[in-house]
Scaffold this motif. Structure first.
Motif, PDB file in Angstrom:
ATOM      1  N   ALA A 182      33.740  33.215  40.045  1.00  0.00           N
ATOM      2  CA  ALA A 182      32.690  33.395  39.039  1.00  0.00           C
ATOM      3  C   ALA A 182      32.770  34.778  38.393  1.00  0.00           C
ATOM      4  O   ALA A 182      32.660  34.913  37.164  1.00  0.00           O
ATOM      5  CB  ALA A 182      31.317  33.185  39.675  1.00  0.00           C
ATOM      6  N   VAL A 183      32.961  35.797  39.204  1.00  0.00           N
ATOM      7  CA  VAL A 183      33.066  37.163  38.663  1.00  0.00           C
ATOM      8  C   VAL A 183      34.323  37.292  37.808  1.00  0.00           C
ATOM      9  O   VAL A 183      34.300  37.902  36.728  1.00  0.00           O
ATOM     10  CB  VAL A 183      33.053  38.203  39.806  1.00  0.00           C
ATOM     11  N   GLY A 184      35.431  36.711  38.275  1.00  0.00           N
ATOM     12  CA  GLY A 184      36.666  36.760  37.503  1.00  0.00           C
ATOM     13  C   GLY A 184      36.561  36.024  36.177  1.00  0.00           C
ATOM     14  O   GLY A 184      37.134  36.449  35.178  1.00  0.00           O
ATOM     15  N   MET A 185      35.833  34.917  36.166  1.00  0.00           N
ATOM     16  CA  MET A 185      35.633  34.184  34.916  1.00  0.00           C
ATOM     17  C   MET A 185      34.843  35.029  33.915  1.00  0.00           C
ATOM     18  O   MET A 185      35.154  35.045  32.721  1.00  0.00           O
ATOM     19  CB  MET A 185      34.889  32.873  35.175  1.00  0.00           C
ATOM     20  N   ALA A 186      33.828  35.720  34.394  1.00  0.00           N
ATOM     21  CA  ALA A 186      33.034  36.567  33.497  1.00  0.00           C
ATOM     22  C   ALA A 186      33.883  37.712  32.948  1.00  0.00           C
ATOM     23  O   ALA A 186      33.842  38.007  31.743  1.00  0.00           O
ATOM     24  CB  ALA A 186      31.818  37.122  34.240  1.00  0.00           C
ATOM     25  N   ALA A 187      34.659  38.339  33.812  1.00  0.00           N
ATOM     26  CA  ALA A 187      35.529  39.423  33.347  1.00  0.00           C
ATOM     27  C   ALA A 187      36.593  38.886  32.401  1.00  0.00           C
ATOM     28  O   ALA A 187      36.930  39.526  31.394  1.00  0.00           O
ATOM     29  CB  ALA A 187      36.178  40.120  34.546  1.00  0.00           C
ATOM     30  N   ALA A 204      36.311  36.364  30.415  1.00  0.00           N
ATOM     31  CA  ALA A 204      35.693  36.074  29.119  1.00  0.00           C
ATOM     32  C   ALA A 204      35.608  37.334  28.266  1.00  0.00           C
ATOM     33  O   ALA A 204      35.904  37.307  27.062  1.00  0.00           O
ATOM     34  CB  ALA A 204      34.301  35.476  29.327  1.00  0.00           C
ATOM     35  N   LEU A 205      35.229  38.434  28.892  1.00  0.00           N
ATOM     36  CA  LEU A 205      35.122  39.684  28.131  1.00  0.00           C
ATOM     37  C   LEU A 205      36.491  40.192  27.683  1.00  0.00           C
ATOM     38  O   LEU A 205      36.709  40.462  26.498  1.00  0.00           O
ATOM     39  CB  LEU A 205      34.425  40.756  28.978  1.00  0.00           C
ATOM     40  N   PHE A 206      37.393  40.326  28.636  1.00  0.00           N
ATOM     41  CA  PHE A 206      38.713  40.869  28.303  1.00  0.00           C
ATOM     42  C   PHE A 206      39.527  39.907  27.450  1.00  0.00           C
ATOM     43  O   PHE A 206      40.277  40.328  26.568  1.00  0.00           O
ATOM     44  CB  PHE A 206      39.479  41.230  29.579  1.00  0.00           C
ATOM     45  N   GLY A 207      39.385  38.605  27.724  1.00  0.00           N
ATOM     46  CA  GLY A 207      40.116  37.618  26.927  1.00  0.00           C
ATOM     47  C   GLY A 207      39.659  37.586  25.479  1.00  0.00           C
ATOM     48  O   GLY A 207      40.474  37.489  24.563  1.00  0.00           O
ATOM     49  N   THR A 208      38.357  37.672  25.272  1.00  0.00           N
ATOM     50  CA  THR A 208      37.829  37.693  23.901  1.00  0.00           C
ATOM     51  C   THR A 208      38.334  38.920  23.159  1.00  0.00           C
ATOM     52  O   THR A 208      38.802  38.822  22.017  1.00  0.00           O
ATOM     53  CB  THR A 208      36.288  37.688  23.924  1.00  0.00           C
ATOM     54  N   PHE A 209      38.259  40.058  23.814  1.00  0.00           N
ATOM     55  CA  PHE A 209      38.705  41.287  23.163  1.00  0.00           C
ATOM     56  C   PHE A 209      40.185  41.229  22.810  1.00  0.00           C
ATOM     57  O   PHE A 209      40.580  41.533  21.683  1.00  0.00           O
ATOM     58  CB  PHE A 209      38.431  42.483  24.072  1.00  0.00           C
ATOM     59  N   SER A 210      41.018  40.816  23.758  1.00  0.00           N
ATOM     60  CA  SER A 210      42.462  40.830  23.501  1.00  0.00           C
ATOM     61  C   SER A 210      42.867  39.768  22.484  1.00  0.00           C
ATOM     62  O   SER A 210      43.748  40.006  21.654  1.00  0.00           O
ATOM     63  CB  SER A 210      43.241  40.646  24.803  1.00  0.00           C
ATOM     64  N   CYS A 211      42.249  38.588  22.529  1.00  0.00           N
ATOM     65  CA  CYS A 211      42.615  37.538  21.577  1.00  0.00           C
ATOM     66  C   CYS A 211      42.175  37.874  20.157  1.00  0.00           C
ATOM     67  O   CYS A 211      42.892  37.608  19.188  1.00  0.00           O
ATOM     68  CB  CYS A 211      42.019  36.204  22.011  1.00  0.00           C
ATOM     69  N   SER A 237      42.120  35.037  35.437  1.00  0.00           N
ATOM     70  CA  SER A 237      41.419  36.123  36.124  1.00  0.00           C
ATOM     71  C   SER A 237      40.476  35.581  37.196  1.00  0.00           C
ATOM     72  O   SER A 237      40.329  36.195  38.256  1.00  0.00           O
ATOM     73  CB  SER A 237      40.659  36.992  35.120  1.00  0.00           C
ATOM     74  N   GLY A 238      39.861  34.422  36.953  1.00  0.00           N
ATOM     75  CA  GLY A 238      39.006  33.822  37.971  1.00  0.00           C
ATOM     76  C   GLY A 238      39.793  33.417  39.201  1.00  0.00           C
ATOM     77  O   GLY A 238      39.373  33.672  40.335  1.00  0.00           O
ATOM     78  N   GLY A 239      40.939  32.803  39.007  1.00  0.00           N
ATOM     79  CA  GLY A 239      41.768  32.409  40.142  1.00  0.00           C
ATOM     80  C   GLY A 239      42.292  33.594  40.920  1.00  0.00           C
ATOM     81  O   GLY A 239      42.309  33.590  42.158  1.00  0.00           O
ATOM     82  N   THR A 240      42.717  34.623  40.207  1.00  0.00           N
ATOM     83  CA  THR A 240      43.250  35.812  40.877  1.00  0.00           C
ATOM     84  C   THR A 240      42.166  36.522  41.682  1.00  0.00           C
ATOM     85  O   THR A 240      42.349  36.819  42.867  1.00  0.00           O
ATOM     86  CB  THR A 240      43.848  36.782  39.846  1.00  0.00           C
ATOM     87  N   PHE A 241      41.039  36.776  41.058  1.00  0.00           N
ATOM     88  CA  PHE A 241      39.978  37.500  41.754  1.00  0.00           C
ATOM     89  C   PHE A 241      39.392  36.648  42.874  1.00  0.00           C
ATOM     90  O   PHE A 241      39.055  37.165  43.945  1.00  0.00           O
ATOM     91  CB  PHE A 241      38.891  37.923  40.763  1.00  0.00           C
ATOM     92  N   GLY A 242      39.281  35.339  42.651  1.00  0.00           N
ATOM     93  CA  GLY A 242      38.784  34.455  43.699  1.00  0.00           C
ATOM     94  C   GLY A 242      39.701  34.435  44.908  1.00  0.00           C
ATOM     95  O   GLY A 242      39.243  34.416  46.057  1.00  0.00           O
TER      96      GLY A 242
END
Length: 95
Positions: free
Chosen positions: A44-49, A51-58, A79-84
């Motif tokens: 969940a935390v990785g998904m939120a991060a 979303a932020l970083f993915g939006t910015f980079s895309c 990022s969700g899979g990695t952090f999870g």
């Protein structure tokens, strides 16, 4: 007429035991449950991060529309899979 919940349905997810005095005590979750919970929290935390970083980079590289949504989704899943995974490993070490 209201339907009463039986004791079997209300306690099927919570295992309880009684001590010598008769008080009910909650049993501790198993190691697998802790690892699973660590993965879910990390995901969940990785998904939120993501979303932020993915939006910015895309947006920075000029993606728009469907391509933007696909890029953000891919970043969120990665990022969700990695952090999870790392959170699950950390919870497994603590068991």
């Amino acid at each position: 007429m209201p339907v009463k919940a039986s004791a079997a349905t209300t306690s099927q997810f919570i295992t309880r035991r009684k001590d010598d005095v008769g008080r009910e005590l909650m049993s501790q979750p198993s190691c697998f449950d802790r690892v699973k919970m660590g993965f879910m929290m990390g995901f969940a935390v990785g998904m939120a991060a993501g979303a932020l970083f993915g939006t910015f980079s895309c947006v920075r590289i000029g993606m728009r529309g469907r391509e933007l949504m696909g890029g953000i989704g891919k970043t969120m899943m990665q990022s969700g899979g990695t952090f999870g995974t790392f959170m699950a490993i950390g919870m497994g070490i603590r068991c």
